[in-house]
Design a protein around this motif. Structure first.
Motif, PDB file in Angstrom:
ATOM      1  N   ASP A  94      21.206 -34.585 -32.064  1.00 58.23           N
ATOM      2  CA  ASP A  94      20.461 -35.588 -31.301  1.00 58.23           C
ATOM      3  C   ASP A  94      21.181 -36.933 -31.365  1.00 58.23           C
ATOM      4  O   ASP A  94      21.285 -37.654 -30.357  1.00 58.23           O
ATOM      5  CB  ASP A  94      19.046 -35.708 -31.869  1.00 58.23           C
ATOM      6  CG  ASP A  94      18.058 -36.335 -30.895  1.00 58.23           C
ATOM      7  OD1 ASP A  94      18.464 -36.672 -29.764  1.00 58.23           O
ATOM      8  OD2 ASP A  94      16.888 -36.496 -31.256  1.00 58.23           O
ATOM      9  N   LEU A  97      24.232 -36.738 -29.022  1.00 54.93           N
ATOM     10  CA  LEU A  97      23.904 -36.768 -27.594  1.00 54.93           C
ATOM     11  C   LEU A  97      23.277 -38.095 -27.177  1.00 54.93           C
ATOM     12  O   LEU A  97      23.458 -38.539 -26.041  1.00 54.93           O
ATOM     13  CB  LEU A  97      22.990 -35.592 -27.249  1.00 54.93           C
ATOM     14  CG  LEU A  97      23.672 -34.218 -27.335  1.00 54.93           C
ATOM     15  CD1 LEU A  97      22.662 -33.107 -27.100  1.00 54.93           C
ATOM     16  CD2 LEU A  97      24.832 -34.111 -26.352  1.00 54.93           C
ATOM     17  N   MET A  98      22.554 -38.755 -28.088  1.00 49.32           N
ATOM     18  CA  MET A  98      22.058 -40.105 -27.783  1.00 49.32           C
ATOM     19  C   MET A  98      23.219 -41.079 -27.630  1.00 49.32           C
ATOM     20  O   MET A  98      23.197 -41.957 -26.758  1.00 49.32           O
ATOM     21  CB  MET A  98      21.093 -40.578 -28.869  1.00 49.32           C
ATOM     22  CG  MET A  98      19.722 -39.947 -28.797  1.00 49.32           C
ATOM     23  SD  MET A  98      18.504 -40.761 -29.847  1.00 49.32           S
ATOM     24  CE  MET A  98      19.114 -40.330 -31.476  1.00 49.32           C
ATOM     25  N   GLU A 101      24.853 -40.394 -24.224  1.00 50.65           N
ATOM     26  CA  GLU A 101      24.008 -40.889 -23.141  1.00 50.65           C
ATOM     27  C   GLU A 101      24.060 -42.411 -23.046  1.00 50.65           C
ATOM     28  O   GLU A 101      24.193 -42.990 -21.951  1.00 50.65           O
ATOM     29  CB  GLU A 101      22.568 -40.422 -23.356  1.00 50.65           C
ATOM     30  CG  GLU A 101      21.620 -40.831 -22.246  1.00 50.65           C
ATOM     31  CD  GLU A 101      20.198 -40.371 -22.499  1.00 50.65           C
ATOM     32  OE1 GLU A 101      19.281 -40.917 -21.843  1.00 50.65           O
ATOM     33  OE2 GLU A 101      19.990 -39.486 -23.338  1.00 50.65           O
ATOM     34  N   ILE A 148      24.822 -34.101 -20.002  1.00 59.46           N
ATOM     35  CA  ILE A 148      24.091 -34.442 -21.228  1.00 59.46           C
ATOM     36  C   ILE A 148      22.666 -33.893 -21.160  1.00 59.46           C
ATOM     37  O   ILE A 148      22.161 -33.301 -22.122  1.00 59.46           O
ATOM     38  CB  ILE A 148      24.068 -35.960 -21.440  1.00 59.46           C
ATOM     39  CG1 ILE A 148      25.486 -36.471 -21.728  1.00 59.46           C
ATOM     40  CG2 ILE A 148      23.133 -36.342 -22.577  1.00 59.46           C
ATOM     41  CD1 ILE A 148      25.623 -37.982 -21.646  1.00 59.46           C
ATOM     42  N   GLU A 151      22.665 -30.241 -21.752  1.00 50.40           N
ATOM     43  CA  GLU A 151      22.932 -29.885 -23.149  1.00 50.40           C
ATOM     44  C   GLU A 151      21.709 -30.139 -24.032  1.00 50.40           C
ATOM     45  O   GLU A 151      21.413 -29.357 -24.942  1.00 50.40           O
ATOM     46  CB  GLU A 151      24.135 -30.669 -23.668  1.00 50.40           C
ATOM     47  CG  GLU A 151      24.905 -29.943 -24.758  1.00 50.40           C
ATOM     48  CD  GLU A 151      25.412 -28.580 -24.299  1.00 50.40           C
ATOM     49  OE1 GLU A 151      25.324 -27.635 -25.110  1.00 50.40           O
ATOM     50  OE2 GLU A 151      25.867 -28.435 -23.151  1.00 50.40           O
ATOM     51  N   ARG A 152      20.974 -31.196 -23.770  1.00 52.79           N
ATOM     52  CA  ARG A 152      19.747 -31.456 -24.520  1.00 52.79           C
ATOM     53  C   ARG A 152      18.710 -30.362 -24.246  1.00 52.79           C
ATOM     54  O   ARG A 152      17.973 -29.948 -25.145  1.00 52.79           O
ATOM     55  CB  ARG A 152      19.184 -32.833 -24.171  1.00 52.79           C
ATOM     56  CG  ARG A 152      20.045 -33.999 -24.645  1.00 52.79           C
ATOM     57  CD  ARG A 152      19.374 -35.351 -24.393  1.00 52.79           C
ATOM     58  NE  ARG A 152      18.204 -35.522 -25.230  1.00 52.79           N
ATOM     59  CZ  ARG A 152      18.217 -35.982 -26.484  1.00 52.79           C
ATOM     60  NH1 ARG A 152      19.364 -36.315 -27.059  1.00 52.79           N
ATOM     61  NH2 ARG A 152      17.101 -36.104 -27.172  1.00 52.79           N
ATOM     62  N   GLU A 155      19.955 -27.397 -26.381  1.00 54.57           N
ATOM     63  CA  GLU A 155      20.090 -27.657 -27.821  1.00 54.57           C
ATOM     64  C   GLU A 155      18.751 -27.778 -28.532  1.00 54.57           C
ATOM     65  O   GLU A 155      18.611 -27.335 -29.674  1.00 54.57           O
ATOM     66  CB  GLU A 155      20.910 -28.931 -28.038  1.00 54.57           C
ATOM     67  CG  GLU A 155      21.127 -29.309 -29.502  1.00 54.57           C
ATOM     68  CD  GLU A 155      22.030 -28.353 -30.260  1.00 54.57           C
ATOM     69  OE1 GLU A 155      21.919 -28.296 -31.500  1.00 54.57           O
ATOM     70  OE2 GLU A 155      22.853 -27.660 -29.613  1.00 54.57           O
ATOM     71  N   PHE A 156      17.743 -28.359 -27.879  1.00 54.68           N
ATOM     72  CA  PHE A 156      16.524 -28.724 -28.596  1.00 54.68           C
ATOM     73  C   PHE A 156      15.305 -27.882 -28.211  1.00 54.68           C
ATOM     74  O   PHE A 156      14.166 -28.307 -28.408  1.00 54.68           O
ATOM     75  CB  PHE A 156      16.223 -30.216 -28.375  1.00 54.68           C
ATOM     76  CG  PHE A 156      17.333 -31.107 -28.838  1.00 54.68           C
ATOM     77  CD1 PHE A 156      17.723 -31.116 -30.166  1.00 54.68           C
ATOM     78  CD2 PHE A 156      18.010 -31.926 -27.945  1.00 54.68           C
ATOM     79  CE1 PHE A 156      18.768 -31.923 -30.606  1.00 54.68           C
ATOM     80  CE2 PHE A 156      19.048 -32.743 -28.374  1.00 54.68           C
ATOM     81  CZ  PHE A 156      19.434 -32.742 -29.704  1.00 54.68           C
ATOM     82  N   ILE A 161      11.018 -32.004 -27.903  1.00 50.66           N
ATOM     83  CA  ILE A 161      11.761 -33.169 -27.402  1.00 50.66           C
ATOM     84  C   ILE A 161      11.777 -33.232 -25.877  1.00 50.66           C
ATOM     85  O   ILE A 161      11.771 -34.305 -25.289  1.00 50.66           O
ATOM     86  CB  ILE A 161      13.202 -33.151 -27.956  1.00 50.66           C
ATOM     87  CG1 ILE A 161      13.185 -33.461 -29.462  1.00 50.66           C
ATOM     88  CG2 ILE A 161      14.103 -34.136 -27.214  1.00 50.66           C
ATOM     89  CD1 ILE A 161      14.544 -33.400 -30.110  1.00 50.66           C
ATOM     90  N   ARG A 162      11.780 -32.088 -25.234  1.00 52.71           N
ATOM     91  CA  ARG A 162      12.057 -32.015 -23.797  1.00 52.71           C
ATOM     92  C   ARG A 162      11.134 -32.902 -22.956  1.00 52.71           C
ATOM     93  O   ARG A 162      11.595 -33.634 -22.073  1.00 52.71           O
ATOM     94  CB  ARG A 162      11.940 -30.556 -23.350  1.00 52.71           C
ATOM     95  CG  ARG A 162      12.149 -30.319 -21.856  1.00 52.71           C
ATOM     96  CD  ARG A 162      13.557 -30.595 -21.426  1.00 52.71           C
ATOM     97  NE  ARG A 162      13.802 -30.137 -20.060  1.00 52.71           N
ATOM     98  CZ  ARG A 162      14.913 -30.379 -19.384  1.00 52.71           C
ATOM     99  NH1 ARG A 162      15.885 -31.078 -19.950  1.00 52.71           N
ATOM    100  NH2 ARG A 162      15.069 -29.940 -18.163  1.00 52.71           N
ATOM    101  N   ASP A 165      12.135 -36.526 -23.183  1.00 50.89           N
ATOM    102  CA  ASP A 165      13.373 -36.759 -22.443  1.00 50.89           C
ATOM    103  C   ASP A 165      13.067 -36.921 -20.962  1.00 50.89           C
ATOM    104  O   ASP A 165      13.528 -37.868 -20.301  1.00 50.89           O
ATOM    105  CB  ASP A 165      14.341 -35.586 -22.631  1.00 50.89           C
ATOM    106  CG  ASP A 165      15.142 -35.664 -23.923  1.00 50.89           C
ATOM    107  OD1 ASP A 165      15.100 -36.726 -24.598  1.00 50.89           O
ATOM    108  OD2 ASP A 165      15.802 -34.670 -24.268  1.00 50.89           O
TER     109      ASP A 165
END
Length: 278
Positions: A94, A97-98, A101, A148, A151-152, A155-156, A161-162, A165
Protein backbone atom coordinates in the motif's frame (compact mmCIF):
# COMPACT_ATOMS: atom_id res chain seq x y z
CA UNK A 1 -11.63 -12.77 10.67
CA UNK A 2 -11.43 -16.32 9.41
CA UNK A 3 -14.88 -17.12 10.85
CA UNK A 4 -17.21 -14.80 8.97
CA UNK A 5 -14.74 -14.66 6.08
CA UNK A 6 -12.80 -17.41 4.31
CA UNK A 7 -14.02 -20.71 2.84
CA UNK A 8 -17.04 -22.53 4.27
CA UNK A 9 -15.95 -25.09 6.87
CA UNK A 10 -18.86 -27.26 8.04
CA UNK A 11 -17.79 -28.68 11.40
CA UNK A 12 -14.45 -29.89 10.10
CA UNK A 13 -12.93 -32.04 12.84
CA UNK A 14 -9.58 -30.36 12.24
CA UNK A 15 -10.38 -26.76 11.28
CA UNK A 16 -13.79 -26.16 12.88
CA UNK A 17 -16.62 -24.10 11.41
CA UNK A 18 -17.00 -20.81 9.55
CA UNK A 19 -19.82 -18.69 8.13
CA UNK A 20 -18.19 -17.89 4.74
CA UNK A 21 -20.19 -14.71 4.11
CA UNK A 22 -17.70 -12.71 2.03
CA UNK A 23 -18.42 -13.44 -1.64
CA UNK A 24 -16.24 -11.78 -4.28
CA UNK A 25 -17.74 -11.04 -7.69
CA UNK A 26 -17.35 -13.88 -10.16
CA UNK A 27 -15.58 -11.56 -12.61
CA UNK A 28 -12.89 -10.84 -9.99
CA UNK A 29 -11.53 -14.37 -10.47
CA UNK A 30 -10.88 -13.56 -14.13
CA UNK A 31 -9.38 -10.14 -13.41
CA UNK A 32 -6.23 -12.00 -12.39
CA UNK A 33 -3.78 -13.33 -14.92
CA UNK A 34 -3.70 -17.13 -14.80
CA UNK A 35 -0.08 -17.00 -13.58
CA UNK A 36 -0.70 -14.38 -10.87
CA UNK A 37 -0.14 -16.21 -7.56
CA UNK A 38 -2.36 -13.71 -5.76
CA UNK A 39 -5.50 -15.22 -7.29
CA UNK A 40 -5.50 -18.43 -5.26
CA UNK A 41 -4.51 -16.57 -2.09
CA UNK A 42 -7.19 -13.91 -2.46
CA UNK A 43 -9.94 -16.30 -3.58
CA UNK A 44 -10.94 -19.82 -2.53
CA UNK A 45 -12.62 -22.35 -4.80
CA UNK A 46 -13.42 -25.01 -2.19
CA UNK A 47 -15.35 -25.75 1.00
CA UNK A 48 -14.57 -28.37 3.66
CA UNK A 49 -17.21 -30.71 5.06
CA UNK A 50 -17.62 -32.59 8.34
CA UNK A 51 -15.51 -35.47 7.04
CA UNK A 52 -12.73 -32.99 6.37
CA UNK A 53 -13.05 -33.39 2.61
CA UNK A 54 -12.92 -30.46 0.26
CA UNK A 55 -15.64 -29.79 -2.31
CA UNK A 56 -15.41 -27.57 -5.37
CA UNK A 57 -17.50 -24.40 -5.45
CA UNK A 58 -19.68 -22.79 -8.07
CA UNK A 59 -18.17 -19.67 -9.61
CA UNK A 60 -20.98 -17.62 -8.07
CA UNK A 61 -20.12 -18.58 -4.48
CA UNK A 62 -16.34 -18.28 -4.35
CA UNK A 63 -15.10 -16.92 -1.04
CA UNK A 64 -12.23 -14.69 0.06
CA UNK A 65 -9.11 -16.42 1.26
CA UNK A 66 -6.44 -14.26 2.86
CA UNK A 67 -7.67 -14.85 6.41
CA UNK A 68 -8.97 -18.40 5.97
CA UNK A 69 -9.40 -20.51 9.08
CA UNK A 70 -7.88 -23.65 7.59
CA UNK A 71 -4.52 -21.84 7.29
CA UNK A 72 -4.39 -21.15 11.03
CA UNK A 73 -1.32 -22.49 12.88
CA UNK A 74 -2.02 -24.26 15.15
CA UNK A 75 -5.39 -25.48 13.86
CA UNK A 76 -8.48 -24.69 15.90
CA UNK A 77 -11.47 -27.04 15.82
CA UNK A 78 -14.94 -26.11 17.05
CA UNK A 79 -17.13 -23.08 16.51
CA UNK A 80 -15.10 -20.42 18.31
CA UNK A 81 -14.99 -17.30 16.16
CA UNK A 82 -11.92 -15.58 17.64
CA UNK A 83 -8.91 -16.91 15.80
CA UNK A 84 -6.37 -14.35 17.00
CA UNK A 85 -5.77 -12.85 13.56
CA UNK A 86 -4.51 -9.28 13.39
CA UNK A 87 -6.07 -6.89 10.88
CA UNK A 88 -3.39 -5.31 8.65
CA UNK A 89 -3.81 -1.55 9.10
CA UNK A 90 -1.32 -0.89 6.32
CA UNK A 91 0.93 -3.05 4.17
CA UNK A 92 4.15 -2.16 2.43
CA UNK A 93 2.48 -2.74 -0.94
CA UNK A 94 0.00 0.00 0.00
CA UNK A 95 2.86 2.38 0.82
CA UNK A 96 4.50 1.65 -2.53
CA UNK A 97 1.33 2.13 -4.55
CA UNK A 98 0.41 5.31 -2.64
CA UNK A 99 3.84 6.67 -3.52
CA UNK A 100 3.39 5.78 -7.20
CA UNK A 101 -0.06 7.38 -7.27
CA UNK A 102 1.06 10.55 -5.51
CA UNK A 103 4.16 10.88 -7.68
CA UNK A 104 2.03 10.49 -10.80
CA UNK A 105 -0.37 13.22 -9.65
CA UNK A 106 2.38 15.66 -8.64
CA UNK A 107 4.43 15.19 -11.79
CA UNK A 108 1.43 14.92 -14.14
CA UNK A 109 2.74 11.70 -15.55
CA UNK A 110 4.85 8.62 -14.83
CA UNK A 111 8.39 9.01 -13.56
CA UNK A 112 11.01 6.27 -13.52
CA UNK A 113 10.73 6.03 -9.73
CA UNK A 114 6.94 5.62 -9.77
CA UNK A 115 7.02 3.01 -12.54
CA UNK A 116 9.71 1.04 -10.70
CA UNK A 117 7.60 1.11 -7.54
CA UNK A 118 4.52 -0.12 -9.39
CA UNK A 119 6.53 -2.93 -10.96
CA UNK A 120 7.89 -3.95 -7.56
CA UNK A 121 4.37 -4.71 -6.37
CA UNK A 122 3.31 -6.40 -9.59
CA UNK A 123 6.37 -8.62 -9.90
CA UNK A 124 5.88 -9.88 -6.35
CA UNK A 125 2.42 -11.01 -7.43
CA UNK A 126 4.07 -13.17 -10.07
CA UNK A 127 6.53 -14.79 -7.69
CA UNK A 128 9.22 -12.21 -8.39
CA UNK A 129 9.25 -12.90 -12.13
CA UNK A 130 10.32 -9.84 -14.09
CA UNK A 131 8.94 -11.51 -17.23
CA UNK A 132 5.47 -12.62 -16.11
CA UNK A 133 5.03 -9.52 -13.95
CA UNK A 134 6.17 -7.08 -16.59
CA UNK A 135 4.05 -4.10 -17.60
CA UNK A 136 4.76 -1.68 -20.44
CA UNK A 137 5.86 1.78 -19.37
CA UNK A 138 2.69 3.92 -19.16
CA UNK A 139 2.67 6.63 -21.81
CA UNK A 140 0.96 9.37 -19.80
CA UNK A 141 -0.66 10.29 -16.49
CA UNK A 142 -3.97 8.60 -17.33
CA UNK A 143 -2.32 5.34 -18.35
CA UNK A 144 -0.23 5.37 -15.18
CA UNK A 145 -3.28 6.01 -13.01
CA UNK A 146 -5.17 3.16 -14.67
CA UNK A 147 -2.22 0.80 -14.11
CA UNK A 148 -2.03 1.77 -10.43
CA UNK A 149 -5.80 1.44 -9.96
CA UNK A 150 -5.72 -2.00 -11.56
CA UNK A 151 -2.86 -3.12 -9.34
CA UNK A 152 -4.64 -1.95 -6.18
CA UNK A 153 -7.71 -3.88 -7.34
CA UNK A 154 -5.69 -7.10 -7.52
CA UNK A 155 -3.38 -6.55 -4.56
CA UNK A 156 -5.86 -5.68 -1.82
CA UNK A 157 -8.78 -8.04 -2.45
CA UNK A 158 -10.57 -8.88 0.80
CA UNK A 159 -8.78 -6.16 2.77
CA UNK A 160 -11.58 -3.55 2.86
CA UNK A 161 -9.76 -0.97 0.74
CA UNK A 162 -11.47 -1.02 -2.65
CA UNK A 163 -14.59 0.99 -1.78
CA UNK A 164 -12.55 3.84 -0.34
CA UNK A 165 -10.20 3.88 -3.31
CA UNK A 166 -13.21 4.22 -5.61
CA UNK A 167 -14.73 6.97 -3.47
CA UNK A 168 -11.62 9.14 -3.50
CA UNK A 169 -11.26 8.60 -7.25
CA UNK A 170 -14.97 9.38 -7.75
CA UNK A 171 -15.36 6.04 -9.53
CA UNK A 172 -17.72 4.13 -7.24
CA UNK A 173 -20.80 4.48 -9.44
CA UNK A 174 -18.75 3.89 -12.60
CA UNK A 175 -17.24 0.66 -11.28
CA UNK A 176 -20.52 -0.70 -9.89
CA UNK A 177 -22.13 -0.14 -13.28
CA UNK A 178 -19.11 -1.68 -14.99
CA UNK A 179 -19.20 -4.70 -12.67
CA UNK A 180 -22.84 -5.44 -13.50
CA UNK A 181 -22.14 -5.15 -17.22
CA UNK A 182 -19.12 -7.46 -16.98
CA UNK A 183 -21.12 -10.05 -15.02
CA UNK A 184 -23.75 -10.00 -17.77
CA UNK A 185 -21.03 -10.56 -20.37
CA UNK A 186 -19.62 -13.42 -18.33
CA UNK A 187 -23.04 -15.04 -17.95
CA UNK A 188 -23.58 -14.76 -21.71
CA UNK A 189 -20.10 -16.02 -22.67
CA UNK A 190 -19.46 -12.72 -24.41
CA UNK A 191 -16.06 -11.08 -24.93
CA UNK A 192 -13.78 -10.97 -23.05
CA UNK A 193 -15.24 -14.08 -21.34
CA UNK A 194 -15.87 -16.35 -24.34
CA UNK A 195 -13.33 -18.88 -23.05
CA UNK A 196 -14.94 -19.36 -19.61
CA UNK A 197 -16.28 -22.94 -19.22
CA UNK A 198 -19.97 -23.47 -18.52
CA UNK A 199 -19.07 -26.14 -15.95
CA UNK A 200 -15.94 -27.16 -14.09
CA UNK A 201 -14.92 -30.62 -12.94
CA UNK A 202 -12.91 -31.80 -9.98
CA UNK A 203 -11.65 -34.83 -8.10
CA UNK A 204 -10.88 -35.07 -4.40
CA UNK A 205 -7.37 -36.39 -3.95
CA UNK A 206 -5.94 -36.74 -0.47
CA UNK A 207 -8.93 -34.82 0.87
CA UNK A 208 -8.26 -31.83 -1.41
CA UNK A 209 -9.94 -30.51 -4.54
CA UNK A 210 -7.95 -31.06 -7.72
CA UNK A 211 -9.57 -29.32 -10.69
CA UNK A 212 -9.58 -31.62 -13.70
CA UNK A 213 -9.52 -28.93 -16.38
CA UNK A 214 -8.32 -25.41 -16.98
CA UNK A 215 -10.42 -22.45 -15.83
CA UNK A 216 -9.56 -20.91 -19.20
CA UNK A 217 -10.95 -23.50 -21.65
CA UNK A 218 -14.58 -24.16 -22.66
CA UNK A 219 -16.28 -27.22 -21.16
CA UNK A 220 -15.74 -30.60 -22.83
CA UNK A 221 -18.56 -32.45 -24.59
CA UNK A 222 -18.77 -35.00 -21.78
CA UNK A 223 -17.95 -35.03 -18.08
CA UNK A 224 -14.38 -36.30 -17.56
CA UNK A 225 -14.30 -39.77 -16.01
CA UNK A 226 -14.20 -39.86 -12.23
CA UNK A 227 -14.97 -36.18 -11.69
CA UNK A 228 -17.72 -34.17 -10.07
CA UNK A 229 -19.26 -31.35 -12.12
CA UNK A 230 -20.13 -27.92 -10.72
CA UNK A 231 -21.79 -25.00 -12.47
CA UNK A 232 -19.21 -22.39 -13.38
CA UNK A 233 -20.19 -19.75 -15.92
CA UNK A 234 -23.81 -20.93 -15.78
CA UNK A 235 -23.90 -20.23 -12.03
CA UNK A 236 -23.82 -16.49 -12.79
CA UNK A 237 -27.51 -15.68 -13.12
CA UNK A 238 -29.61 -12.58 -13.77
CA UNK A 239 -30.82 -12.71 -10.15
CA UNK A 240 -27.25 -12.63 -8.88
CA UNK A 241 -26.39 -9.67 -11.10
CA UNK A 242 -29.50 -7.76 -9.99
CA UNK A 243 -28.43 -8.18 -6.37
CA UNK A 244 -25.06 -6.47 -6.86
CA UNK A 245 -25.07 -3.24 -4.81
CA UNK A 246 -28.86 -3.32 -5.03
CA UNK A 247 -29.26 -0.74 -2.22
CA UNK A 248 -26.83 1.72 -3.78
CA UNK A 249 -28.05 4.85 -5.54
CA UNK A 250 -25.51 7.42 -6.78
CA UNK A 251 -25.56 10.79 -5.05
CA UNK A 252 -27.98 9.68 -2.34
CA UNK A 253 -25.47 9.57 0.51
CA UNK A 254 -24.82 5.84 0.39
CA UNK A 255 -21.18 6.55 -0.43
CA UNK A 256 -20.68 7.95 3.08
CA UNK A 257 -21.20 6.68 6.61
CA UNK A 258 -23.55 8.59 8.95
CA UNK A 259 -22.24 10.98 11.57
CA UNK A 260 -22.95 9.76 15.12
CA UNK A 261 -25.95 11.52 16.64
CA UNK A 262 -23.76 12.81 19.48
CA UNK A 263 -21.54 14.57 16.95
CA UNK A 264 -24.55 16.26 15.40
CA UNK A 265 -25.98 17.28 18.77
CA UNK A 266 -22.76 18.92 19.98
CA UNK A 267 -21.57 20.54 16.75
CA UNK A 268 -21.94 24.33 16.94
CA UNK A 269 -21.60 24.96 13.21
CA UNK A 270 -25.11 25.91 12.00
CA UNK A 271 -24.32 24.54 8.54
CA UNK A 272 -23.37 21.11 9.83
CA UNK A 273 -25.91 18.36 9.07
CA UNK A 274 -26.24 14.64 8.76
CA UNK A 275 -25.12 13.02 5.51
CA UNK A 276 -27.93 12.41 3.02
CA UNK A 277 -29.84 9.16 3.31
CA UNK A 278 -29.66 8.79 7.11
Amino acid sequence: MGYYSGPLLSASPIYGSTQAQIRPLSTYFYAFDSTDVRRDITLTTYSIDGANNQKGLLLSVLTDGKFRRDWRVPTLAGTGNCLGYNWPLIRFADVLLMFAETDNEINKGPTAAAVATLREVRQRGFGGSTTLGQIPTPANQTDMFNAIASERFLEFGGEGIRKYDLLRWNLLDTKITEARANLARLAGAQAPYTFVPASMYYRVTGGQVVWARSFYRPSPAATPTGTTAVAWRTAVTAALIANIASEYAPGKGKELLPFPQGTIDTNKNPGFKQNAGY
